[in-house]
Design a protein around this motif. Sequence first.
Motif, short mmCIF file in Angstrom:
data_model
loop_
_atom_site.label_atom_id
_atom_site.label_comp_id
_atom_site.label_asym_id
_atom_site.label_seq_id
_atom_site.Cartn_x
_atom_site.Cartn_y
_atom_site.Cartn_z
N TYR A 117 -0.13 -1.12 -12.55
CA TYR A 117 -1.05 -2.24 -12.39
C TYR A 117 -1.72 -2.21 -11.02
CZ TYR A 117 0.48 -4.36 -16.74
OH TYR A 117 0.74 -4.60 -18.06
N ARG A 118 -0.99 -1.81 -9.99
CA ARG A 118 -1.59 -1.71 -8.65
C ARG A 118 -2.72 -0.69 -8.64
NH1 ARG A 118 -1.02 -5.63 -4.79
NH2 ARG A 118 1.02 -6.57 -5.06
N GLY A 119 -2.57 0.42 -9.36
CA GLY A 119 -3.63 1.42 -9.45
C GLY A 119 -4.86 0.90 -10.15
N MET A 120 -4.66 0.16 -11.24
CA MET A 120 -5.80 -0.42 -11.96
C MET A 120 -6.51 -1.45 -11.09
SD MET A 120 -4.87 -0.74 -15.97
CE MET A 120 -3.33 -1.61 -15.86
N ILE A 121 -5.74 -2.26 -10.38
CA ILE A 121 -6.32 -3.27 -9.49
C ILE A 121 -7.12 -2.61 -8.38
CG2 ILE A 121 -5.75 -5.04 -7.79
CD1 ILE A 121 -3.36 -5.74 -9.65
N ASP A 122 -6.61 -1.50 -7.85
CA ASP A 122 -7.28 -0.80 -6.77
C ASP A 122 -8.67 -0.30 -7.20
OD1 ASP A 122 -7.29 0.23 -4.08
OD2 ASP A 122 -7.09 2.23 -4.96
N LYS A 123 -8.81 0.09 -8.45
CA LYS A 123 -10.10 0.59 -8.95
C LYS A 123 -11.13 -0.50 -9.12
CE LYS A 123 -8.92 4.88 -9.29
NZ LYS A 123 -9.48 5.87 -8.39
N VAL A 124 -10.69 -1.74 -9.28
CA VAL A 124 -11.62 -2.85 -9.46
C VAL A 124 -11.38 -3.95 -8.42
CG1 VAL A 124 -12.03 -2.43 -11.91
CG2 VAL A 124 -10.12 -3.87 -11.22
N ARG A 125 -10.95 -3.56 -7.24
CA ARG A 125 -10.58 -4.55 -6.20
C ARG A 125 -11.76 -5.40 -5.76
NH1 ARG A 125 -10.16 0.50 -3.91
NH2 ARG A 125 -11.67 0.96 -2.29
N HIS A 126 -13.00 -4.95 -5.98
CA HIS A 126 -14.17 -5.74 -5.61
C HIS A 126 -14.49 -6.81 -6.65
CE1 HIS A 126 -15.49 -2.40 -8.09
NE2 HIS A 126 -16.55 -3.10 -8.42
N LEU A 127 -13.80 -6.79 -7.79
CA LEU A 127 -14.05 -7.75 -8.86
C LEU A 127 -12.94 -8.78 -9.02
CD1 LEU A 127 -15.17 -5.20 -11.60
CD2 LEU A 127 -16.65 -6.58 -10.14
N VAL A 128 -11.76 -8.51 -8.46
CA VAL A 128 -10.60 -9.37 -8.68
C VAL A 128 -9.99 -9.83 -7.37
CG1 VAL A 128 -10.04 -8.29 -10.89
CG2 VAL A 128 -8.99 -7.42 -8.82
N THR A 129 -9.19 -10.89 -7.45
CA THR A 129 -8.34 -11.31 -6.33
C THR A 129 -6.90 -11.25 -6.81
OG1 THR A 129 -8.54 -13.64 -6.93
CG2 THR A 129 -10.06 -12.80 -5.27
N VAL A 130 -6.00 -10.91 -5.89
CA VAL A 130 -4.60 -10.74 -6.23
C VAL A 130 -3.74 -11.55 -5.29
CG1 VAL A 130 -2.74 -9.05 -6.51
CG2 VAL A 130 -5.09 -8.38 -7.01
N GLU A 131 -2.73 -12.20 -5.84
CA GLU A 131 -1.76 -12.93 -5.01
C GLU A 131 -0.40 -12.88 -5.71
OE1 GLU A 131 -2.34 -17.54 -6.28
OE2 GLU A 131 -3.85 -16.67 -4.94
N GLU A 132 0.65 -13.15 -4.94
CA GLU A 132 2.00 -13.15 -5.48
C GLU A 132 2.18 -14.36 -6.39
OE1 GLU A 132 5.13 -11.59 -3.95
OE2 GLU A 132 4.02 -10.09 -2.81
#
Length: 61
Positions: free
Chosen positions: A44-59
Amino acid sequence: MSKQIKIKLTKGLVHCTARQKENVKSLGLRKIGQTVVRDDTPVYRGMIDKVRHLVTVEEAD
């Protein structure tokens, strides 16, 4: 219990590549503002890294 992260789609997919659209879809996101909770794994971290400009992530709590 493993750690979890909240992923929120913050921008639209209009000018994105097909690969980025597939990554967002694989994360389970469809609409702007939608939030999903996923396990904090390298996949999931790899997928998030590819679209990091489109999403926000938090714990997640």
